[in-house]
Design a protein around this motif. Sequence first.
Motif, PDB file in Angstrom:
ATOM      1  N   THR A 296       0.420  -0.702  -0.409  1.00 49.55           N
ATOM      2  CA  THR A 296       0.070  -0.051   0.264  1.00 49.55           C
ATOM      3  C   THR A 296       1.106   1.287   0.264  1.00 49.55           C
ATOM      4  OG1 THR A 296       0.323  -0.321   2.346  1.00 49.55           O
ATOM      5  CG2 THR A 296      -1.991  -1.405   1.269  1.00 49.55           C
ATOM      6  N   ALA A 297       0.658   2.638  -0.761  1.00 52.43           N
ATOM      7  CA  ALA A 297       1.247   3.315  -0.758  1.00 52.43           C
ATOM      8  C   ALA A 297       0.599   4.432   0.586  1.00 52.43           C
ATOM      9  CB  ALA A 297       0.567   3.934  -2.174  1.00 52.43           C
ATOM     10  N   ALA A 298       1.327   4.496   1.146  1.00 51.16           N
ATOM     11  CA  ALA A 298       1.269   4.968   2.485  1.00 51.16           C
ATOM     12  C   ALA A 298       1.899   6.352   2.308  1.00 51.16           C
ATOM     13  CB  ALA A 298       2.295   4.763   3.848  1.00 51.16           C
ATOM     14  N   GLY A 299       1.259   7.296   2.520  1.00 47.50           N
ATOM     15  CA  GLY A 299       1.293   8.928   2.786  1.00 47.50           C
ATOM     16  C   GLY A 299       0.877   9.892   1.206  1.00 47.50           C
ATOM     17  N   SER A 300      -0.206   8.875   0.092  1.00 45.29           N
ATOM     18  CA  SER A 300       0.263   8.940  -1.372  1.00 45.29           C
ATOM     19  C   SER A 300      -1.393   9.850  -1.385  1.00 45.29           C
ATOM     20  CB  SER A 300       0.868   8.094  -1.786  1.00 45.29           C
ATOM     21  OG  SER A 300      -0.207   8.202  -2.804  1.00 45.29           O
ATOM     22  N   ASP A 301      -0.880  10.833  -2.001  1.00 44.85           N
ATOM     23  CA  ASP A 301      -2.954  11.335  -1.888  1.00 44.85           C
ATOM     24  C   ASP A 301      -3.427  10.967  -3.023  1.00 44.85           C
ATOM     25  OD1 ASP A 301      -2.525  12.415   0.789  1.00 44.85           O
ATOM     26  OD2 ASP A 301      -2.175  14.608  -0.735  1.00 44.85           O
ATOM     27  N   THR A 302      -2.678  10.022  -4.167  1.00 43.76           N
ATOM     28  CA  THR A 302      -3.151  10.259  -4.974  1.00 43.76           C
ATOM     29  C   THR A 302      -2.763   8.114  -5.700  1.00 43.76           C
ATOM     30  OG1 THR A 302      -0.875   9.887  -6.636  1.00 43.76           O
ATOM     31  CG2 THR A 302      -2.712  11.756  -5.966  1.00 43.76           C
ATOM     32  N   ALA A 303      -1.977   7.790  -4.803  1.00 39.57           N
ATOM     33  CA  ALA A 303      -1.871   5.825  -5.274  1.00 39.57           C
ATOM     34  C   ALA A 303      -1.456   5.529  -4.200  1.00 39.57           C
ATOM     35  CB  ALA A 303      -0.679   6.059  -5.700  1.00 39.57           C
ATOM     36  N   ALA A 304      -2.940   4.058  -4.359  1.00 40.61           N
ATOM     37  CA  ALA A 304      -3.068   3.304  -3.421  1.00 40.61           C
ATOM     38  C   ALA A 304      -2.724   1.865  -2.980  1.00 40.61           C
ATOM     39  CB  ALA A 304      -4.917   2.668  -4.042  1.00 40.61           C
ATOM     40  N   VAL A 305      -2.208   1.079  -4.673  1.00 37.33           N
ATOM     41  CA  VAL A 305      -0.505   0.224  -4.812  1.00 37.33           C
ATOM     42  C   VAL A 305      -0.249  -0.063  -5.352  1.00 37.33           C
ATOM     43  CG1 VAL A 305      -0.896  -2.350  -4.579  1.00 37.33           C
ATOM     44  CG2 VAL A 305      -2.960  -0.954  -3.324  1.00 37.33           C
ATOM     45  N   THR A 306       0.793  -0.048  -4.787  1.00 38.45           N
ATOM     46  CA  THR A 306       2.150   0.033  -6.222  1.00 38.45           C
ATOM     47  C   THR A 306       2.915  -1.995  -5.892  1.00 38.45           C
ATOM     48  OG1 THR A 306       3.881   0.115  -3.939  1.00 38.45           O
ATOM     49  CG2 THR A 306       3.235   2.209  -5.533  1.00 38.45           C
ATOM     50  N   VAL A 307       2.965  -2.096  -7.359  1.00 39.36           N
ATOM     51  CA  VAL A 307       3.087  -3.594  -7.655  1.00 39.36           C
ATOM     52  C   VAL A 307       4.567  -3.688  -8.875  1.00 39.36           C
ATOM     53  CG1 VAL A 307       2.352  -5.201  -8.734  1.00 39.36           C
ATOM     54  CG2 VAL A 307       0.616  -4.143  -7.382  1.00 39.36           C
ATOM     55  N   VAL A 308       5.217  -4.257  -7.846  1.00 37.15           N
ATOM     56  CA  VAL A 308       6.181  -4.134  -8.885  1.00 37.15           C
ATOM     57  C   VAL A 308       7.351  -5.490  -8.989  1.00 37.15           C
ATOM     58  CG1 VAL A 308       9.072  -3.891  -8.173  1.00 37.15           C
ATOM     59  CG2 VAL A 308       7.232  -2.377  -7.519  1.00 37.15           C
ATOM     60  N   GLY A 309       7.487  -6.241 -10.585  1.00 39.86           N
ATOM     61  CA  GLY A 309       6.934  -7.559 -10.738  1.00 39.86           C
ATOM     62  C   GLY A 309       9.009  -7.596 -11.182  1.00 39.86           C
ATOM     63  N   LEU A 310       9.872  -8.718 -10.147  1.00 40.29           N
ATOM     64  CA  LEU A 310      10.932  -8.408 -11.422  1.00 40.29           C
ATOM     65  C   LEU A 310      11.252  -9.891 -11.728  1.00 40.29           C
ATOM     66  CD1 LEU A 310      13.379  -6.854  -8.091  1.00 40.29           C
ATOM     67  CD2 LEU A 310      12.496  -6.139  -9.817  1.00 40.29           C
ATOM     68  N   SER A 311      12.716 -10.449 -12.688  1.00 44.35           N
ATOM     69  CA  SER A 311      12.607 -11.325 -13.365  1.00 44.35           C
ATOM     70  C   SER A 311      13.705 -11.816 -12.939  1.00 44.35           C
ATOM     71  CB  SER A 311      12.587 -11.234 -14.885  1.00 44.35           C
ATOM     72  OG  SER A 311      10.531 -11.187 -14.989  1.00 44.35           O
ATOM     73  N   SER A 312      14.060 -12.748 -12.010  1.00 44.48           N
ATOM     74  CA  SER A 312      16.213 -13.358 -12.393  1.00 44.48           C
ATOM     75  C   SER A 312      16.297 -12.793 -13.301  1.00 44.48           C
ATOM     76  CB  SER A 312      15.758 -13.498 -10.692  1.00 44.48           C
ATOM     77  OG  SER A 312      17.139 -13.893 -10.524  1.00 44.48           O
TER      78      SER A 312
END
Length: 354
Positions: A296-312
């Motif tokens: 969850t994007a704590a402290g953000s007024d615009t974003a609710a959730v950030t998602v990152v996907g990494l390929s190793s």
Amino acid sequence: MITVPRSLILGLAALLSGYHILLGVYSLDVPDRQGPVIVALVLYAVATLISLWPTSPMRMPLWLSFFDLAVCAALPLLVGSTLDGSSSSNGYATWYVAAVGTLMTIVATRKNQVVAWVGVGFLVVHTIVWAGPAALGSLGVIGSVVWVTIAVTLSRGLARAGRDARQFARAEREATEWQAAQEAHLYERQVRLEHTSRLAVPMLRRIVERHGRLNTVQRQECRYLEAAIRDEIRGRELLNDDVRKQVMAAHRRGAIVTLLDEGGMDDIQGPERDAILNELAAAIGSTGADTIIARTAAGSDTAAVTVVGLSSTDPSVSALGQDSPDDEVDLWLEIPRREPVQLNRNGLVSTDEK
């Protein structure tokens, strides 16, 4: 708490002030000159009317308190100049003494105690100079001082009681909020425990029945179950049925999924929350990344959730759940906050109506 209507208090004060004016009119034949007495009556009536105006604030404006003080200084001078201070036949012609006490009581009640003390102090000094100290009792000056004293005492007591009442009310609200928060935390823990029990109990029974001897498939299922329980603990508001389904599918294909709820969605409820979680589930299901991190994007007024996907690029590092310096970003997504969906009368989504 029992409260007295303000209109009742104003009405009683107006009747008492009007009584003083009637006494002054009734005794107009006593003074040797009527002009100064009539001026004093008019000044007192105007000061009383302004001071008892129904829409005025509780605290009297400073300019009005000084005006009342000037009127209280003028009344003894005007009326006293037409009377003989040594005479005992003045009768009701000394109405101004009670009038000054009444007006200064009003000033003291409206939280200008210093001005009220100055007003009755001037009345005391004038009476001593004009008629002598013995006249303080016979003319009722002591009674006027007592009225102001009572008004000051009651005003301070009511102000103190009001502060105490506000403090008690604030403490009660804080205690209620604390109790509600504790009940909410308890309810949430119970819900999490019940959900965890539903997930873990069947597998635990299977382990007991087999005396801990599990095959490879069953051990892998236990690992998936452990990951699901960890997601329930750390994910909290990031989970619904669709997200759980997609996260478990990612676990089964070998991906490492980390859900972190840092409180950024605590104020989001209803359709807005459902829409955000549905988009999160779609994002997890659409990526083939080896490591997926959603928070969850704590402290953000615009974003609710950030998602990152990494390929190793190093399968051994990915299997250990670690990030490699050569990891490639397969997915980067910010799910914005949304306004709740509104429906018009036909049940259709409306963006224009408010």
